[in-house]
Design a protein around this motif. Structure first.
Motif, mmCIF file in Angstrom:
data_model
loop_
_atom_site.group_PDB
_atom_site.id
_atom_site.type_symbol
_atom_site.label_atom_id
_atom_site.label_comp_id
_atom_site.label_asym_id
_atom_site.label_seq_id
_atom_site.Cartn_x
_atom_site.Cartn_y
_atom_site.Cartn_z
ATOM 1 N N ALA A 97 -47.807 -34.400 -39.212
ATOM 2 C CA ALA A 97 -48.706 -33.598 -40.054
ATOM 3 C C ALA A 97 -49.485 -34.573 -40.916
ATOM 4 O O ALA A 97 -49.423 -34.554 -42.138
ATOM 5 N N THR A 98 -50.190 -35.432 -40.244
ATOM 6 C CA THR A 98 -50.837 -36.591 -40.861
ATOM 7 C C THR A 98 -52.326 -36.576 -40.564
ATOM 8 O O THR A 98 -52.789 -35.818 -39.712
ATOM 9 N N PRO A 99 -53.109 -37.424 -41.233
ATOM 10 C CA PRO A 99 -54.490 -37.615 -40.794
ATOM 11 C C PRO A 99 -54.500 -38.198 -39.380
ATOM 12 O O PRO A 99 -53.512 -38.821 -38.939
ATOM 13 N N HIS A 100 -55.615 -38.038 -38.680
ATOM 14 C CA HIS A 100 -55.661 -38.573 -37.314
ATOM 15 C C HIS A 100 -55.526 -40.094 -37.353
ATOM 16 O O HIS A 100 -55.877 -40.741 -38.331
ATOM 17 N N GLY A 101 -54.974 -40.634 -36.294
ATOM 18 C CA GLY A 101 -54.753 -42.077 -36.216
ATOM 19 C C GLY A 101 -53.301 -42.475 -36.431
ATOM 20 O O GLY A 101 -52.853 -43.519 -35.938
ATOM 21 N N VAL A 102 -52.539 -41.666 -37.117
ATOM 22 C CA VAL A 102 -51.136 -42.014 -37.385
ATOM 23 C C VAL A 102 -50.257 -41.717 -36.167
ATOM 24 O O VAL A 102 -49.466 -42.545 -35.737
ATOM 25 N N ALA A 103 -50.408 -40.536 -35.613
ATOM 26 C CA ALA A 103 -49.531 -40.148 -34.508
ATOM 27 C C ALA A 103 -49.644 -41.120 -33.336
ATOM 28 O O ALA A 103 -48.639 -41.511 -32.725
ATOM 29 N N MET A 104 -50.852 -41.535 -33.018
ATOM 30 C CA MET A 104 -50.987 -42.395 -31.836
ATOM 31 C C MET A 104 -50.345 -43.768 -32.049
ATOM 32 O O MET A 104 -49.949 -44.427 -31.099
ATOM 33 N N SER A 105 -50.204 -44.162 -33.329
ATOM 34 C CA SER A 105 -49.593 -45.469 -33.589
ATOM 35 C C SER A 105 -48.069 -45.435 -33.428
ATOM 36 O O SER A 105 -47.444 -46.457 -33.222
ATOM 37 N N GLN A 106 -47.445 -44.264 -33.535
ATOM 38 C CA GLN A 106 -45.985 -44.207 -33.516
ATOM 39 C C GLN A 106 -45.434 -43.491 -32.284
ATOM 40 O O GLN A 106 -44.249 -43.605 -31.965
ATOM 41 N N THR A 107 -46.279 -42.742 -31.627
ATOM 42 C CA THR A 107 -45.798 -41.920 -30.524
ATOM 43 C C THR A 107 -45.212 -42.728 -29.355
ATOM 44 O O THR A 107 -44.149 -42.347 -28.814
ATOM 45 N N PRO A 108 -45.852 -43.826 -28.947
ATOM 46 C CA PRO A 108 -45.282 -44.548 -27.803
ATOM 47 C C PRO A 108 -43.827 -44.946 -28.035
ATOM 48 O O PRO A 108 -42.968 -44.741 -27.160
ATOM 49 N N GLU A 109 -43.521 -45.468 -29.205
ATOM 50 C CA GLU A 109 -42.142 -45.880 -29.489
ATOM 51 C C GLU A 109 -41.194 -44.679 -29.531
ATOM 52 O O GLU A 109 -40.061 -44.748 -29.050
ATOM 53 N N LEU A 110 -41.662 -43.589 -30.082
ATOM 54 C CA LEU A 110 -40.801 -42.406 -30.168
ATOM 55 C C LEU A 110 -40.479 -41.835 -28.786
ATOM 56 O O LEU A 110 -39.320 -41.528 -28.487
ATOM 57 N N ILE A 111 -41.486 -41.687 -27.957
ATOM 58 C CA ILE A 111 -41.179 -41.074 -26.648
ATOM 59 C C ILE A 111 -40.364 -42.033 -25.781
ATOM 60 O O ILE A 111 -39.546 -41.606 -24.967
ATOM 61 N N ALA A 112 -40.568 -43.331 -26.000
ATOM 62 C CA ALA A 112 -39.723 -44.292 -25.279
ATOM 63 C C ALA A 112 -38.247 -44.110 -25.656
ATOM 64 O O ALA A 112 -37.348 -44.331 -24.848
ATOM 65 N N ALA A 113 -38.021 -43.681 -26.889
ATOM 66 C CA ALA A 113 -36.653 -43.444 -27.359
ATOM 67 C C ALA A 113 -36.176 -42.035 -27.021
ATOM 68 O O ALA A 113 -35.087 -41.621 -27.451
ATOM 69 N N GLY A 114 -36.994 -41.288 -26.289
ATOM 70 C CA GLY A 114 -36.558 -39.957 -25.876
ATOM 71 C C GLY A 114 -36.850 -38.857 -26.879
ATOM 72 O O GLY A 114 -36.411 -37.723 -26.705
ATOM 73 N N VAL A 115 -37.577 -39.202 -27.917
ATOM 74 C CA VAL A 115 -37.929 -38.181 -28.912
ATOM 75 C C VAL A 115 -39.219 -37.495 -28.465
ATOM 76 O O VAL A 115 -40.148 -38.153 -28.004
ATOM 77 N N ARG A 116 -39.249 -36.192 -28.615
ATOM 78 C CA ARG A 116 -40.472 -35.484 -28.251
ATOM 79 C C ARG A 116 -41.374 -35.361 -29.483
ATOM 80 O O ARG A 116 -40.904 -35.418 -30.626
ATOM 81 N N VAL A 117 -42.642 -35.238 -29.243
ATOM 82 C CA VAL A 117 -43.626 -35.323 -30.330
ATOM 83 C C VAL A 117 -44.578 -34.131 -30.268
ATOM 84 O O VAL A 117 -45.054 -33.775 -29.187
ATOM 85 N N ILE A 118 -44.831 -33.562 -31.431
ATOM 86 C CA ILE A 118 -45.915 -32.576 -31.564
ATOM 87 C C ILE A 118 -46.856 -33.087 -32.644
ATOM 88 O O ILE A 118 -46.464 -33.227 -33.805
ATOM 89 N N ASP A 119 -48.074 -33.365 -32.262
ATOM 90 C CA ASP A 119 -49.064 -33.878 -33.213
ATOM 91 C C ASP A 119 -49.960 -32.745 -33.664
ATOM 92 O O ASP A 119 -50.707 -32.175 -32.867
#
Lengths: 348, 348, 348, 348
Positions: free
Chosen positions: B76-98
């Motif tokens: 629930a951030t300004p744009h640009g934040v989710a894309m910086s953290q999402t790759p690492e999160l999904i690699a760890a098996g965490v699902r993401v809703i931006d």
């Protein structure tokens, strides 16, 4: 110079109190009589305390002789009243400005369908001028009867006029998305106009058809030299007291840049005292016209495509009703057109 | 059954507090961590007192390990934040809703133009599903990353879908006139969002171009099986806190009666838990959805002509943001889709 | 007769634009210079589009020589500015009206505590008159410097004056419950003033202490011939743009009927152009004064007991700021007191 | 466990729709019958579209047999209706909660004066408990008839209770300055409740006397163990839909610091599920309780003087009406007191 002696029929609604507000400081107008069957005897300032200190006048029983002693009578009544009294008034040399809809449509069959009553004075229609000064100023000067335009029709016609007059858009699919503050619904006690119903909500209404649609269509058709116009008009209710915004959409038949259209609009309205084309790149809010007689507008060609968008704002009670009526009065009585209408919009 | 362990990144804006409001009563969700660099240490209930008694949670410094311990992370951030953290999160098996815009456009060149930054994880885009359940429910079930739709795009796409899917309208001149309450402008301190500026006023904005236009256009194009779509979208600001209304205009390519279109819409959304086609002859107000996850709509053919008009309303913070995100969560985690989203709209 | 040449320092806030609105139609005033460090070069009508068509003036860099060429300088600035420039201006024969707080308190120790800065021109205080015309009209005529009263202090002092002047109430426990529209918080960008925060909500603020409390207390003490006054003042924020209402509570020391108090109030304000005692049995709304310089009030003795209640309303930007400043200007320059202040309140 | 079978008499007003909103998600309640003479046959969801998807129920003609089949009947009617049907219902073993005023005053002579009608069932009064759970929880458990408190009385009594119970203030001059949103005026069509009348305005009303004053006075007197109370109560209308704020003023009879009073209030309400004493130094807004059953309050001693100020906020339709009624139902039927009342306030 003698002041214009004014009678007001009706005047217990929002259009009436707005007429009184504006006329209070008009240097060449004198409200001599205001009639209301239901409120006869009550002082206008008791009903509308904003007028305290400005008027001693009381509502009186309707009386044709008192009205005939006036130079001008405003009808601020439900539709149907003006047409019943206008023939006698103009026969007596009194000029009439109807703020309701009785004289707004030249096609009386259409009128009778939308207003669900018989039109009682078709013979007067030849004396009627549609009171949109930006289009009919010359005719207004001599008119005996003015059909003061509706609020939406004012905002929409002024916004489309430069495009239609220049023949730049496809008249086969025009869209006018209109939005109005709640004062447009009048001062009648209805559940749907309660503050708890209307505040913090927004809605379209009258989607299947609205009385202002034929009025707008007639007006636009006049601007196209008779070319048929296919207009879709959807009105909406905004949780604010005053103001109308109309967003207009049309398809350009010739490619035009935004700069060209900006120039077209500025040329069209350069000499108009009450139409203001906003500088390129800016947009009007309704608060820029609150309490004033101005119409402000802007024109855009989104993404340089083939659609032109116009946004046009007025105060529905001023340029959309009482202010435009006084502008018409000024023109009819050869007064400076801005007289009594110099109010600066209330901001914030 | 174990609750879904949730992390929220951001959460100091209106979308964040709305997520917290809805999740407070969700029986299968547990907010484990909420991060905010600026507010770290502050209890969420001190910042948003409506949460007093519902949360003991405090904002914490952003910390990737804490987020990786969650099942699902909302951005629930300004744009640009989710894309910086999402790759690492999904690699760890965490699902993401931006809830921001990082993954909303498949055409990244268009994205980079409108959001004026480099997209940093194009390789993730193949894992992304656009989170409009009424269109992509099956894909959402398995998605690693959800691009939660924008508020205007939700209202507009749901309104046009039945018409486009049935191929009934000319896609060469679609008009979407959108109106939003002020919470859509966020919780940032700007003069233009002050109450004294916004109240009692109405305006169009972003007429020359708005970030939601390409998102809507992409969505509509998907509905037409790739046929090009020419959409004009003009957003407006309404003096109310919550709510979006979109009035949609299109030209029918085949004659259809209002009754036929009513049936078409009802069929299209019969099984949808959060889309409600209003009964024929009625119209939705935004107040009918305030605080709820419903989208309510109506369809009209004014005067039986060749133009179809749809009006579609949502609460921009619920179906237009946090509620739709939770609806997506429910689908992703095989929970009943309505779970935690049964709030009745607040009326009056 | 020559117009009064006016300079305005500041003028980018709501008080400034309101001064410009009112002065635009003042027949004997000419705004010659308006300064703003941050907006120098910008036309006032570009910043405040309601002024389009009324002013060509642009903001200029602060420049003492330009101000010295004026007859009168208004300070529409944050506190601290007026006191830094006033000594030089009055030495040059320019008269000053400060709409901020620099000269409002005679007790400078109290002033320095509440405004948290050193007062830099104590020697000017002997030239200062507190600009409440209903109390200090004679002194205002000759004043070099006017401390224009605060908004709450205007409503509260005018409401209590008849009671205190007549010595009818226990001054040991006076209560003033004040309510203000959001424009009172100014045009600064603060989260707490956002529309989404303020709309549809009501709250008390500053309960532990507010800067207007010592100003009111000083004013009330002057009315009691020095008898100490124990006032509790609690301000509240109302979700509306303009308007202040103050409900005042006091204990009668002598039994008085409502009719006696009605007569007392009417006598007290009979000749005042801008104070209106409402008819017995009626009550003022803030909308009865919106955009106008009137203060309207009513007095009650609930249930015929020993408590007197006064309710007093003003427009905080007019009688509570810019309008009262112009009223003071009219008095200082021997113009008719009502000149330029005849606006009828906007209703609805 | 069996659900509580509920009947609602009335239910076409704002209190009725709010009962339905809250009961829709109450796990142990089932609305079996809702009566309305004027709306019989209409589905509740057609009248109140926020209920679409939540109720199939239709309004039915009043019928005593249907009501007698319920466990509990809520009266959401104008005053006078509940007293006409309650004797028969309680004789049949049905319990009654009246959201109107029929049973709120123990002094029936006072009641008849203020409500201007004869009280028709004085014999029932011995079965009545005043439904303020924070004061009468034990008695409510067994009550046959609950007089659900008024909205202002709830906010005012809860705010004064700690002070009066502790005997800390002079009961000879209590002031309650109350402010209510417009939904408090009900869903009746009245000019004075129109949006164009109420928006952007603020006013005191009922200054000479209001029906809630005797109800509050009775309640406060009970808290003082019968010591006479002299209360001045002035209600005001706020341009917002929901919410009540009451600012209470009293003179301390013993010197108390703010910290001591903070502790007193926190102790008093520590175990209350629906009263929240805000942290020292903070203040409640009505938006912090919008749509929820909470009462939030703060206590201050301005400038360390001898006056104590309490500000107390509720949602007039929830804790001030329907929510409190359900809280009473939960207590009467031995359900968890918070059941169905866990809504988080809607913010923004």
């Amino acid at each position: 110079m003698q002041k214009v002696k004014i009678g007001i029929v009706g005047g217990t609604g929002y259009t009436g109190v707005e007429l009184l507000r504006l006329l209070a400081n008009h240097p060449q107008a004198e409200v001599c009589v205001i009639t209301s069957r239901s409120e006869a005897g009550q002082r206008v300032a008791d009903m509308f305390p904003n007028l305290r200190g400005h008027y001693d006048l009381a509502f009186s029983e309707p009386n044709m002789e008192n009205l005939k002693a006036c130079d001008l009578v405003f009808f601020a009544t439900p539709h149907g009243v003006a047409m019943s009294q206008t023939p006698e008034l103009i026969a007596a040399g009194v000029r009439v400005i109807d703020l309701a809809a009785d004289f707004r449509l030249t096609d009386l069959a259409v009128w009778e369908k939308w207003y669900d009553m018989k039109h009682t004075c078709p013979e007067v229609m030849s004396e009627v001028v549609y009171g949109l000064p930006e289009v009919f100023r010359e005719q207004i000067k001599q008119a005996k009867v003015i059909a003061n335009p509706g609020c939406y029709p004012t905002a929409v016609q002024l916004g489309f006029q430069p495009l239609l007059a220049a023949g730049l858009v496809d008249t086969g699919f025009l869209v006018a998305d209109g939005k109005s503050g709640v004062s447009g619904a009048g001062r009648g006690a209805k559940v749907g106009s309660l503050s708890a119903e209307v505040s913090e909500s927004f809605k379209a209404y009258g989607v299947s058809g609205h009385r202002h649609a034929p009025e707008i269509a007639e007006g636009l058709t006049r601007m196209t030299q008779g070319q048929p116009v296919n207009l879709t008009f959807v009105p909406h209710l905004v949780p604010m007291i005053r103001g109308i915004e109309a967003t207009l959409y049309a398809k350009l038949t010739l490619p035009k840049t935004q700069a060209e259209l900006q120039a077209l609009f500025e040329d069209c309205y350069r000499d108009e005292p009450f139409v203001d084309v906003m500088p390129a790149g800016s947009l009007p809010d309704t608060k820029m016209v609150k309490g004033s007689n101005m119409c402000r507008m802007a024109v855009y060609v989104p993404a340089g495509g083939d659609t032109v968008v116009v946004t046009s704002v007025i105060d529905n009670l001023v340029k959309g009703a009482a202010g435009q009526a006084i502008q018409n009065m000024n023109i009819m009585f050869a007064l400076p057109e801005r007289m009594g209408l110099e109010q600066v919009a209330l901001l914030p």
